[in-house]
Scaffold this motif. Structure first.
Motif, PDB file in Angstrom:
ATOM      1  N   GLN A   9       7.312   0.904 135.151  1.00  0.00           N
ATOM      2  CA  GLN A   9       8.425   1.444 133.870  1.00  0.00           C
ATOM      3  C   GLN A   9      10.225   1.133 134.454  1.00  0.00           C
ATOM      4  O   GLN A   9      10.336   1.932 135.386  1.00  0.00           O
TER       5      GLN A   9
ATOM      6  N   VAL B 293      -0.889  10.895 131.786  1.00  0.00           N
ATOM      7  CA  VAL B 293       0.441  10.552 131.229  1.00  0.00           C
ATOM      8  C   VAL B 293      -0.147   9.548 130.337  1.00  0.00           C
ATOM      9  O   VAL B 293      -1.567   8.683 129.946  1.00  0.00           O
ATOM     10  N   THR B 294       0.242   9.535 128.800  1.00  0.00           N
ATOM     11  CA  THR B 294      -0.758   9.193 127.787  1.00  0.00           C
ATOM     12  C   THR B 294       0.998   8.709 126.336  1.00  0.00           C
ATOM     13  O   THR B 294       2.010   9.622 126.593  1.00  0.00           O
ATOM     14  N   LEU B 295       0.998   7.835 125.806  1.00  0.00           N
ATOM     15  CA  LEU B 295       1.201   7.463 124.654  1.00  0.00           C
ATOM     16  C   LEU B 295       0.081   7.408 123.193  1.00  0.00           C
ATOM     17  O   LEU B 295      -0.675   6.400 123.106  1.00  0.00           O
TER      18      LEU B 295
ATOM     19  N   TYR C  89       5.414  10.138 123.681  1.00  0.00           N
ATOM     20  CA  TYR C  89       4.822  10.380 125.518  1.00  0.00           C
ATOM     21  C   TYR C  89       4.835  11.193 125.461  1.00  0.00           C
ATOM     22  O   TYR C  89       5.588  12.969 124.658  1.00  0.00           O
ATOM     23  N   GLU C  90       3.433  12.084 126.374  1.00  0.00           N
ATOM     24  CA  GLU C  90       2.888  13.751 126.613  1.00  0.00           C
ATOM     25  C   GLU C  90       2.432  13.199 128.128  1.00  0.00           C
ATOM     26  O   GLU C  90       1.984  11.916 128.855  1.00  0.00           O
ATOM     27  N   THR C  91       2.128  13.863 128.855  1.00  0.00           N
ATOM     28  CA  THR C  91       2.172  14.496 130.637  1.00  0.00           C
ATOM     29  C   THR C  91       1.417  14.993 130.079  1.00  0.00           C
ATOM     30  O   THR C  91       1.846  16.360 130.280  1.00  0.00           O
TER      31      THR C  91
ATOM     32  N   PRO D 197       6.520  11.361 129.701  1.00  0.00           N
ATOM     33  CA  PRO D 197       6.287   9.944 130.951  1.00  0.00           C
ATOM     34  C   PRO D 197       6.789  10.644 132.064  1.00  0.00           C
ATOM     35  O   PRO D 197       7.948  11.278 132.340  1.00  0.00           O
TER      36      PRO D 197
END
Length: 317
Positions: A59, A297-299, A304-306, A268
């Motif tokens: 990142q 952590v996801t997309l 984006y989410e944590t 994220p």
């Protein structure tokens, strides 16, 4: 910008197409860190994926994950050609390789690393000192990870874990200011779990002769109706300095699972395992200081989410 790179067994590297969905799971060593990514692919290039052995995630140029590929697949449908890759962190190399049974008169950190860690290309994040262990044994069928974990956690008092760069960390958890998750933070979901199953109210440790006994009680859990006891038999070649055979260690480890808070943040990489988090939310009674035990952590469809799994700061790490 988050970039995914495929590293092949022969040293070739390829940037993967922009994913349509992905997931990175970070923890404290159990379960192992893992990843999943899904992206558009070009038919006829299946062998390129099959040659992959590592996946690297960055990142803004900063390495956020280095993992071992466990499985890759291509599928063809009305949506076109899609590919998926799943795998685990570099800890998988120690989990998947079995160690030979061995008895050490004196086991040093250097010897443990030389035999069970460095042969897999894994290095230390920083130099550390752990005391030598007298009478250290490796039982038949143990993985290299179990050997390392037993040596570091139960004798050295530190939790072995892997950094995002794929380095082995054997130093104590760093102290830093807690991450603030107050009403201004983009928190979308908070869950509190009170989990009584598996929490111990009393532990007794004794040796095979019965001459040595050690009993510890979780009086607070007993007061609240907890009734779950254990009796642990101490092996002949293990002293009480081995922490897993201490009654208080067992009580503290089980008590760490009593309260669990799950927080979802619409960002994220909101926090990492081991970080301290101060939760301040209106309208509920769970505000306070917590320690991150897992971070996912996801997309996906929601962006984006944590998702953070939080436990008490005193939780056994």
């Amino acid at each position: 910008m988050i970039e995914w790179k495929l590293i092949c067994y022969d040293g070739r590297e390829y940037f993967l197409p922009t994913p349509v969905a992905w997931q990175l799971d970070y923890g404290l060593g159990s379960p192992c860190d893992c990843f999943w990514v899904k992206f558009l692919w070009s038919a006829g290039k299946e062998d390129q994926l099959a040659n992959g052995v590592r996946v690297q995630v960055k990142q803004k140029g900063k390495l956020q994950f280095l993992g071992v590929i466990d499985e890759c697949q291509c599928q063809w449908s009305q949506e076109g050609c899609m590919a998926e890759i799943t795998g685990r962190g570099l800890q998988a190399l120690l989990l998947d390789n079995q160690a030979e049974a061995a008895d050490y008169g004196q086991a040093t950190l250097e010897e443990i690393l030389r035999r069970y860690v460095t042969p897999f290309g894994i290095g230390l994040e920083r130099r550390v000192f752990l005391p030598a262990v007298w009478g250290f044994s490796v039982s038949s069928g143990s993985s290299c990870w179990k050997v390392l974990y037993d040596f570091a956690r139960y004798h050295g008092g530190v939790t072995p874990r892997f950094t995002r760069e794929g380095k082995l960390a054997l130093h104590p958890w760093p102290t830093a200011d807690p991450i603030e998750l107050d009403m201004d933070a983009p928190v979308t979901r908070v869950v509190r779990r009170d989990k009584r199953y598996g929490v111990l109210s009393q532990v007794t440790v004794k040796d095979v002769t019965g001459w040595t006994r050690q009993t510890e009680v979780n009086s607070d859990f007993q007061r609240r109706g907890g009734q779950c006891s254990r009796v642990i038999l101490l092996p002949k070649n293990t002293g009480f300095q081995a922490r897993r055979y201490q009654a208080r260690f067992q009580l503290d480890r089980s008590a760490a699972d009593l309260l669990e808070v799950e927080v979802t943040v619409a960002l994220p990489f909101a926090a990492w395992p081991g970080d301290l988090v101060r939760l301040t939310r209106a309208g509920w009674s769970g505000n306070g200081l917590y320690r991150v035990r897992e971070s996912r952590v996801t997309l996906g469809e929601s962006g984006y989410e944590t998702r953070l799994i939080l436990g008490t700061p005193q939780a056994v790490l």
